[in-house]
Design an enzyme around this catalytic site. Structure first.
Site, PDB file in Angstrom:
ATOM      1  N   HIS A  79       0.752  -1.251  -0.171  1.00 56.46           N
ATOM      2  CA  HIS A  79       0.098   0.068  -0.090  1.00 56.46           C
ATOM      3  C   HIS A  79       0.801   1.375  -0.193  1.00 56.46           C
ATOM      4  O   HIS A  79       0.812   2.069   1.028  1.00 56.46           O
ATOM      5  CB  HIS A  79      -1.036   0.033   1.051  1.00 56.46           C
ATOM      6  CG  HIS A  79      -0.423  -0.575   2.434  1.00 56.46           C
ATOM      7  ND1 HIS A  79       0.713  -0.134   3.054  1.00 56.46           N
ATOM      8  CD2 HIS A  79      -1.131  -1.144   3.325  1.00 56.46           C
ATOM      9  CE1 HIS A  79       0.583  -0.720   4.184  1.00 56.46           C
ATOM     10  NE2 HIS A  79      -0.532  -1.283   4.381  1.00 56.46           N
ATOM     11  N   ASP A 110      -6.436  -4.453   0.676  1.00 58.56           N
ATOM     12  CA  ASP A 110      -5.960  -4.067   2.071  1.00 58.56           C
ATOM     13  C   ASP A 110      -7.320  -4.063   2.848  1.00 58.56           C
ATOM     14  O   ASP A 110      -7.561  -3.281   3.920  1.00 58.56           O
ATOM     15  CB  ASP A 110      -5.246  -2.816   2.493  1.00 58.56           C
ATOM     16  CG  ASP A 110      -4.685  -2.704   3.913  1.00 58.56           C
ATOM     17  OD1 ASP A 110      -4.863  -3.698   4.618  1.00 58.56           O
ATOM     18  OD2 ASP A 110      -3.892  -1.883   4.283  1.00 58.56           O
TER      19      ASP A 110
HETATM   20  O1  DOR Z   1      -5.975   0.604   8.202  1.00 57.03           O
HETATM   21  C1  DOR Z   1      -5.515  -0.434   8.477  1.00 57.03           C
HETATM   22  N1  DOR Z   1      -6.060  -1.693   8.818  1.00 57.03           N
HETATM   23  N2  DOR Z   1      -4.170  -0.804   7.736  1.00 57.03           N
HETATM   24  C2  DOR Z   1      -3.519  -2.025   8.283  1.00 57.03           C
HETATM   25  O2  DOR Z   1      -2.437  -2.130   8.009  1.00 57.03           O
HETATM   26  C3  DOR Z   1      -4.128  -2.838   9.169  1.00 57.03           C
HETATM   27  C4  DOR Z   1      -5.493  -2.845   8.936  1.00 57.03           C
HETATM   28  C5  DOR Z   1      -6.384  -3.677  10.059  1.00 57.03           C
HETATM   29  O3  DOR Z   1      -5.982  -4.864  10.116  1.00 57.03           O
HETATM   30  O4  DOR Z   1      -7.377  -3.246  10.408  1.00 57.03           O
END
Ligand code: DOR
Length: 442
Positions: free
Chosen positions: A228, A298
């Site tokens: 990302h 993601d």
């Molecule tokens: O915003 C995020 N949420 N970035 C991450 O790298 C992990 C993810 C999560 O697992 O909630």
């Protein structure tokens, strides 16, 4: 079971042409076959395009431990609807996936529950080097060089040096500098407007951590994939390292920026944070010129109740797996890219980056992970229609042109016109890490 998909416009690695594809069992066995063919099923795909199934190499599906947000079954249904036939899932579950036993447990859960194909990263800690060295049945090692959701973090230089020096699996990392984020968190502690998130997890945090991990990858000659990418600043760092370094961008970093906090609040609170319009444009350009090779989501679901808490209690992350392909097909409809490019970014490149066997292409001998897309179909993303367990999308209300209408996983139809067949089971993705990565394979 033998299936003929006829009259589709087929996107192969070399051309896009109207032809027929024959699937036998789990494999593509013929393209443009002789006319007389005896098959069990014929799919007339007139007016549709046939592309390889999307491979999403960065998702958080929350099982085990956080099944109130998502589980492997609901997530895999969302994948099937979105044309995602394979996913690679991150280790920040509870327990974390940091050893072979945990990996095996997840693989077993997935084989029981998932309607699409699956693979799981092993997470790095400061003291699981032996596990990382010995890990099998995994695409690679995930390091949280900066912390995000969960408690996985490897920030000490000595520990990072050992991981890059002594392991052989490809490494991927969440790159946001912990020291910078902590200093900014203290500086802005009194501010509870979620927009401050992009100043806490700022451009410098992303750039410093990406520079640090690329330095490790280059010195140790270790294959590395930057997850990302969110800033224009990181692009000159990741460009031109051949097979050694690859990179990925997410739809939210392409299509959202800080102006969207006013409308969407914590729904667009993500790590790395969303940045500025100039970053959106630079990231898009980096896809077009090949500096970034992969699009992944993601996918990080949290419930709306969790998201509704005041910042910084509101968790970071948004769901995207069932809309990512449609969002990109809409870019095709807008004339901003071609369908061939979308296939390259979402299907072919992730298979090459992670050394997947027989995935990501419509080619004889490859797995029959296939998606029929209607490039003309107009639709609106609606929260209430989402299959992800959290039942919302930051793109709620977005009007798009183009979507998946039928998805096949290993030769079996798993999604068709709004319905997922819950009896289908995905397969464990096979990796051959001797292949040497992105540019080495054809
Ligand atoms: O915003 C995020 N949420 N970035 C991450 O790298 C992990 C993810 C999560 O697992 O909630």
């Amino acid at each position: 079971m033998k299936t003929l998909i006829k009259n589709a416009t087929v996107v192969t690695p070399t051309e896009t042409l109207q032809t027929s594809v024959v699937v036998d069992g789990t494999k593509i066995v013929d393209i443009n076959p002789a006319m007389q063919l005896s098959v069990d099923e014929t799919i007339d795909a007139t007016g549709l395009h046939l592309i390889p199934g999307v491979i999403d190499d960065q998702v958080h599906f929350r099982e085990p431990g956080f099944e109130h947000k998502e589980d492997l079954r609901t997530a895999s249904f969302a994948c099937a609807k979105g044309g995602v036939t394979s996913f690679l899932e991150m280790p920040n579950t509870n327990p974390n996936t940091t050893n072979q036993q945990r990996l095996n447990e997840k693989l077993q859960l997935a084989s029981d529950k998932c309607v699409v194909n699956y693979g799981f990263y092993i997470g790095a800690t400061t003291d699981n080097l032996d596990e990382l060295v010995a890990a099998q049945r995994t695409p690679g090692i995930k390091i949280f060089i900066g912390s995000s959701t969960g408690n996985l973090l490897v920030d000490e230089q000595a520990a990072l040096e050992r991981i890059f020096a002594e392991t052989t699996l490809p490494i991927t990392a969440h790159c946001e500098d912990e020291t910078t984020v902590r200093a900014n968190t203290a500086k802005y502690a009194d501010i509870h407007d979620v927009a401050i998130h992009s100043q806490i997890r700022d451009h410098a945090a992303a750039e410093i951590a990406t520079r640090r991990s690329l330095d490790l990858a280059k010195r140790h000659r270790h294959r590395f994939h930057v997850l990302h990418v969110s800033t224009a600043n990181e692009l000159p760092l990741i460009a031109n390292h051949g097979n050694l370094i690859t990179a990925e961008v997410c739809p939210h970093h392409l299509f959202f920026n800080i102006d969207d906090y006013a409308r969407l609040g914590s729904l667009v609170q993500m790590n790395p944070s969303i940045k500025n319009k100039v970053d959106n444009q630079a990231l898009w350009q980096a896809l077009l010129d090949g500096t970034i090779q992969v699009i992944a989501t993601d996918h990080a679901p949290h419930t709306l109740e969790e998201k509704d808490q005041p910042y910084p209690k509101s968790p970071s992350g948004l769901p995207a797996v069932e809309n990512s392909l449609a969002l990109m097909l809409n870019q095709v409809a807008l004339g901003n890219c071609s369908l061939q490019q979308v296939v390259q970014w979402m299907c072919d490149a992730p298979a090459r980056v992670w050394d997947m066997l027989d995935k990501g292409r419509i080619q004889v001998g490859y797995d029959a992970d296939l998606v029929l897309v209607d490039l003309e179909r107009k639709h609106v993303i609606r929260n209430e229609q989402q299959l992800t367990k959290c039942r919302w999308s930051p793109w709620d209300g977005a009007e798009l042109t183009g979507c998946a209408v039928r998805t096949l996983v290993m030769g079996q139809t798993v999604y068709r016109d709004g319905q997922v067949d819950g009896d289908v089971r995905g397969h464990e993705i096979q990796f051959d890490h001797q292949r040497g990565g992105f540019w080495a394979t054809t």
